[in-house]
Design a protein around this motif. Sequence first.
Motif: not given
Length: 203
Positions: A10-13, A17-22
């Motif tokens: 979960p931590k890696g996901r 996800d945050k990197i992709l959204l940014c």
Amino acid sequence: YFLFRQYMVPKGRKLIDKILLCGIGIIGAAVAIITVVRFASDEHSVDIWTWVSLYTGEGVLNFCSDLWSLDKTSNGDNTFLMLRYVFGLTNNIDIESVRKTRDVLGIRNSVFYTYLGTIYFDFNKIGTFVFVCFFSALFCKICKVKARGVRLGQLIYLAILGKVIMMGMMFYPYTLWNDQLSLLLLLVFTWALNHKEKLAYSC
């Protein structure tokens, strides 16, 4: 990433996800700024929202106005250039010569038609429909993911399909001779890899 997301911690996901959204946010903001600057650089008789809608839909509009009623074809040079060259059916080998074949169609070569337009150059209405249906069915069959997991060969096929879908917003990415040769070699390698993987699974 979307294929393997469920197997990640979960931590890696959350981090990815945050990197992709940014990343999506930054790219979206950059595109918006470029669009506004382009709009402001010229005088227009319409508001910015109308201009943006026309700008983003340019490919579809040009396709409908220029290509839909086309009754000639470029005989496959845009889609199967390498095969036609090998069999002596064409002398075209680069983008300039391919573009010249489109001159006989009597259309503008400098406008935005989308990658489907490239296929349409070669096969017209019925041929394009058959082409898209055939290759869609073929990729659905060879890329079908089963419960036991995704094979490496399937990932390569998915990567090829992803490249066509993502870059296809601008052009068909396997038009040129060297691109088609690279694709052919990759498909032969992937077929051999898939065959070996199937034998390993059956043992």
